[in-house]
Design a protein around this motif. Structure first.
Motif, PDB file in Angstrom:
ATOM      1  N   SER A  43     -14.257   9.456  35.015  1.00 58.53           N
ATOM      2  CA  SER A  43     -14.129   8.999  36.402  1.00 58.53           C
ATOM      3  C   SER A  43     -13.638  10.136  37.291  1.00 58.53           C
ATOM      4  CB  SER A  43     -13.170   7.818  36.501  1.00 58.53           C
ATOM      5  OG  SER A  43     -13.668   6.716  35.812  1.00 58.53           O
ATOM      6  N   CYS A  44     -12.675  10.901  36.785  1.00 57.28           N
ATOM      7  CA  CYS A  44     -12.144  12.044  37.544  1.00 57.28           C
ATOM      8  C   CYS A  44     -13.250  13.046  37.845  1.00 57.28           C
ATOM      9  CB  CYS A  44     -11.026  12.734  36.766  1.00 57.28           C
ATOM     10  SG  CYS A  44      -9.561  11.732  36.522  1.00 57.28           S
ATOM     11  N   GLU A  45     -14.092  13.309  36.867  1.00 61.85           N
ATOM     12  CA  GLU A  45     -15.189  14.262  37.042  1.00 61.85           C
ATOM     13  C   GLU A  45     -16.183  13.771  38.093  1.00 61.85           C
ATOM     14  OE1 GLU A  45     -16.793  14.760  33.122  1.00 61.85           O
ATOM     15  OE2 GLU A  45     -14.994  15.808  32.398  1.00 61.85           O
ATOM     16  N   LYS A  46     -16.488  12.473  38.061  1.00 59.42           N
ATOM     17  CA  LYS A  46     -17.442  11.918  39.036  1.00 59.42           C
ATOM     18  C   LYS A  46     -16.888  12.014  40.453  1.00 59.42           C
ATOM     19  CE  LYS A  46     -19.961   9.080  35.871  1.00 59.42           C
ATOM     20  NZ  LYS A  46     -21.130   8.281  35.897  1.00 59.42           N
ATOM     21  N   ILE A  47     -15.610  11.751  40.616  1.00 59.57           N
ATOM     22  CA  ILE A  47     -14.992  11.850  41.938  1.00 59.57           C
ATOM     23  C   ILE A  47     -14.950  13.306  42.385  1.00 59.57           C
ATOM     24  CG2 ILE A  47     -12.834  11.565  43.216  1.00 59.57           C
ATOM     25  CD1 ILE A  47     -12.430   9.038  41.417  1.00 59.57           C
ATOM     26  N   ALA A  48     -14.582  14.208  41.483  1.00 58.48           N
ATOM     27  CA  ALA A  48     -14.488  15.631  41.811  1.00 58.48           C
ATOM     28  C   ALA A  48     -15.819  16.180  42.321  1.00 58.48           C
ATOM     29  CB  ALA A  48     -14.011  16.416  40.597  1.00 58.48           C
ATOM     30  N   ALA A  49     -16.928  15.632  41.841  1.00 56.95           N
ATOM     31  CA  ALA A  49     -18.246  16.096  42.285  1.00 56.95           C
ATOM     32  C   ALA A  49     -18.465  15.841  43.787  1.00 56.95           C
ATOM     33  CB  ALA A  49     -19.341  15.405  41.469  1.00 56.95           C
ATOM     34  N   PHE A  50     -17.756  14.878  44.363  1.00 60.04           N
ATOM     35  CA  PHE A  50     -17.908  14.560  45.786  1.00 60.04           C
ATOM     36  C   PHE A  50     -16.875  15.265  46.663  1.00 60.04           C
ATOM     37  CE2 PHE A  50     -19.664  10.782  43.640  1.00 60.04           C
ATOM     38  CZ  PHE A  50     -20.948  10.829  44.150  1.00 60.04           C
ATOM     39  N   VAL A  51     -15.886  15.888  46.044  1.00 64.50           N
ATOM     40  CA  VAL A  51     -14.812  16.519  46.805  1.00 64.50           C
ATOM     41  C   VAL A  51     -15.056  18.027  46.863  1.00 64.50           C
ATOM     42  CG1 VAL A  51     -12.328  16.887  46.954  1.00 64.50           C
ATOM     43  CG2 VAL A  51     -13.204  14.706  46.100  1.00 64.50           C
ATOM     44  N   LYS A  52     -15.392  18.513  48.052  1.00 63.70           N
ATOM     45  CA  LYS A  52     -15.599  19.952  48.287  1.00 63.70           C
ATOM     46  C   LYS A  52     -14.345  20.510  48.952  1.00 63.70           C
ATOM     47  CE  LYS A  52     -19.810  19.132  46.996  1.00 63.70           C
ATOM     48  NZ  LYS A  52     -19.891  18.843  45.612  1.00 63.70           N
ATOM     49  N   ASP A  53     -14.343  21.813  49.219  1.00 67.66           N
ATOM     50  CA  ASP A  53     -13.181  22.445  49.863  1.00 67.66           C
ATOM     51  C   ASP A  53     -12.849  21.826  51.208  1.00 67.66           C
ATOM     52  OD1 ASP A  53     -12.793  24.121  47.740  1.00 67.66           O
ATOM     53  OD2 ASP A  53     -13.920  25.786  48.615  1.00 67.66           O
ATOM     54  N   SER A  54     -13.892  21.393  51.927  1.00 60.55           N
ATOM     55  CA  SER A  54     -13.677  20.845  53.272  1.00 60.55           C
ATOM     56  C   SER A  54     -13.491  19.324  53.264  1.00 60.55           C
ATOM     57  CB  SER A  54     -14.856  21.210  54.173  1.00 60.55           C
ATOM     58  OG  SER A  54     -16.045  20.630  53.649  1.00 60.55           O
ATOM     59  N   THR A  55     -13.514  18.706  52.088  1.00 65.27           N
ATOM     60  CA  THR A  55     -13.413  17.252  51.985  1.00 65.27           C
ATOM     61  C   THR A  55     -11.959  16.824  51.858  1.00 65.27           C
ATOM     62  OG1 THR A  55     -15.510  17.232  50.779  1.00 65.27           O
ATOM     63  CG2 THR A  55     -14.201  15.223  50.689  1.00 65.27           C
ATOM     64  N   GLY A  56     -11.558  15.848  52.657  1.00 67.03           N
ATOM     65  CA  GLY A  56     -10.233  15.255  52.501  1.00 67.03           C
ATOM     66  C   GLY A  56     -10.242  14.295  51.319  1.00 67.03           C
ATOM     67  N   LEU A  57      -9.131  14.187  50.634  1.00 64.39           N
ATOM     68  CA  LEU A  57      -9.020  13.282  49.492  1.00 64.39           C
ATOM     69  C   LEU A  57      -7.776  12.426  49.676  1.00 64.39           C
ATOM     70  CD1 LEU A  57      -9.911  12.333  46.648  1.00 64.39           C
ATOM     71  CD2 LEU A  57      -8.534  14.209  45.709  1.00 64.39           C
ATOM     72  N   MET A  58      -7.965  11.114  49.636  1.00 69.30           N
ATOM     73  CA  MET A  58      -6.847  10.181  49.752  1.00 69.30           C
ATOM     74  C   MET A  58      -6.867   9.258  48.541  1.00 69.30           C
ATOM     75  SD  MET A  58      -5.976   7.257  52.622  1.00 69.30           S
ATOM     76  CE  MET A  58      -5.824   8.403  53.963  1.00 69.30           C
ATOM     77  N   LEU A  59      -5.773   9.228  47.819  1.00 69.30           N
ATOM     78  CA  LEU A  59      -5.648   8.368  46.654  1.00 69.30           C
ATOM     79  C   LEU A  59      -4.703   7.225  46.981  1.00 69.30           C
ATOM     80  CD1 LEU A  59      -5.194  11.072  43.851  1.00 69.30           C
ATOM     81  CD2 LEU A  59      -7.304  10.175  44.840  1.00 69.30           C
ATOM     82  N   LEU A  60      -5.165   6.009  46.797  1.00 66.81           N
ATOM     83  CA  LEU A  60      -4.335   4.822  46.998  1.00 66.81           C
ATOM     84  C   LEU A  60      -3.897   4.356  45.619  1.00 66.81           C
ATOM     85  CD1 LEU A  60      -6.613   3.027  49.610  1.00 66.81           C
ATOM     86  CD2 LEU A  60      -4.738   4.631  50.025  1.00 66.81           C
ATOM     87  N   SER A  61      -2.595   4.339  45.397  1.00 64.46           N
ATOM     88  CA  SER A  61      -2.112   4.104  44.054  1.00 64.46           C
ATOM     89  C   SER A  61      -0.806   3.335  44.070  1.00 64.46           C
ATOM     90  CB  SER A  61      -1.898   5.470  43.373  1.00 64.46           C
ATOM     91  OG  SER A  61      -1.380   5.299  42.093  1.00 64.46           O
ATOM     92  N   ASP A  62      -0.606   2.542  43.036  1.00 59.25           N
ATOM     93  CA  ASP A  62       0.665   1.865  42.822  1.00 59.25           C
ATOM     94  C   ASP A  62       0.961   1.969  41.338  1.00 59.25           C
ATOM     95  OD1 ASP A  62       2.850   0.241  42.539  1.00 59.25           O
ATOM     96  OD2 ASP A  62       1.985  -1.483  43.570  1.00 59.25           O
ATOM     97  N   LEU A  63       1.770   2.938  40.972  1.00 57.34           N
ATOM     98  CA  LEU A  63       2.044   3.174  39.556  1.00 57.34           C
ATOM     99  C   LEU A  63       2.693   1.978  38.878  1.00 57.34           C
ATOM    100  CD1 LEU A  63       3.141   6.919  39.571  1.00 57.34           C
ATOM    101  CD2 LEU A  63       0.974   5.936  38.819  1.00 57.34           C
ATOM    102  N   SER A  64       3.278   1.075  39.664  1.00 61.01           N
ATOM    103  CA  SER A  64       3.874  -0.114  39.049  1.00 61.01           C
ATOM    104  C   SER A  64       2.791  -1.025  38.480  1.00 61.01           C
ATOM    105  CB  SER A  64       4.729  -0.879  40.057  1.00 61.01           C
ATOM    106  OG  SER A  64       3.916  -1.537  41.004  1.00 61.01           O
ATOM    107  N   GLN A  65       1.520  -0.789  38.855  1.00 58.51           N
ATOM    108  CA  GLN A  65       0.426  -1.613  38.347  1.00 58.51           C
ATOM    109  C   GLN A  65      -0.252  -1.002  37.128  1.00 58.51           C
ATOM    110  OE1 GLN A  65      -2.345  -2.674  41.418  1.00 58.51           O
ATOM    111  NE2 GLN A  65      -0.758  -3.315  42.805  1.00 58.51           N
TER     112      GLN A  65
END
Length: 188
Positions: A43-65
């Motif tokens: 999954s990380c690899e698939k997401i990384a393919a869409f993230v370029k140097d100029s791409t913003g990346l926002m992760l929504l996470s709740d580690l309690s889940q």
């Protein structure tokens, strides 16, 4: 994950179509449930393919889940963590009740945005009389819960406001016809 999908609304229906373009460019990539997604290398690899140097990346996470008590999820480097402490769509009672289900043992200072105490949470706990009456019993108790909502909020239309969460498709297959029968009997 089989590629990109585009969603459209048609009336009250949500239609999904698979997009043939495999590598579009995005200004911002948002990953919801990143605490689950980033535990899987593919999954990380698939997401990384869409993230370029100029791409913003926002992760929504709740580690309690996360299911792992150790919280070993590894997020990409160079991201700024922002911790949210306000729940906008829930009353104080719901926020307090949800804290009991967080896996984290540290106490979070989370509050309800609007500060409303909200009505008391109502639980419907029951024992099954026997396995043969399982679906009838579930249907009766769910119907009691719906009636409780209707009596507590007279005049409130429940259409698109109530969701009945079931553990799996097999449960739904057995439960839904019994609930429909109970609702039909009540309407007659």
């Amino acid at each position: 994950y089989d590629g990109l999908f585009i969603t459209h609304t048609r009336g009250v229906s949500l239609e999904i179509e698979q997009k043939s373009e495999t590598q579009p460019s995005f200004e911002l990539v948002v990953v919801d449930g990143a605490h689950h997604v980033y535990q899987n290398e593919k999954s990380c690899e698939k997401i990384a393919a869409f993230v370029k140097d100029s791409t913003g990346l926002m992760l929504l996470s709740d580690l309690s889940q996360t299911e792992e008590q150790t919280h070993t999820t590894r997020f990409p480097d160079n991201l700024q963590a922002v911790e949210l402490h306000e729940v906008v769509r829930s009353s104080r009672r719901i926020v307090a009740g949800a804290m009991a289900f967080q896996m984290s043992t540290e106490q979070k200072n989370v509050k309800s945005h609007h500060g409303s105490q909200g009505p008391p949470l109502k639980s419907f706990v029951f024992e099954l009389p026997d396995e043969n009456q399982k679906w009838t019993s579930y249907a009766e108790h769910v119907l009691q819960a719906l009636e409780h909502i209707s009596k507590s909020f007279p005049g409130l239309c429940l259409h698109n406001r109530v969701m009945i969460v079931c553990p799996d498709d097999a449960f739904v297959k057995n439960f839904k016809p019994e609930l429909q029968k109970k609702v039909n009997d009540k309407m007659d």
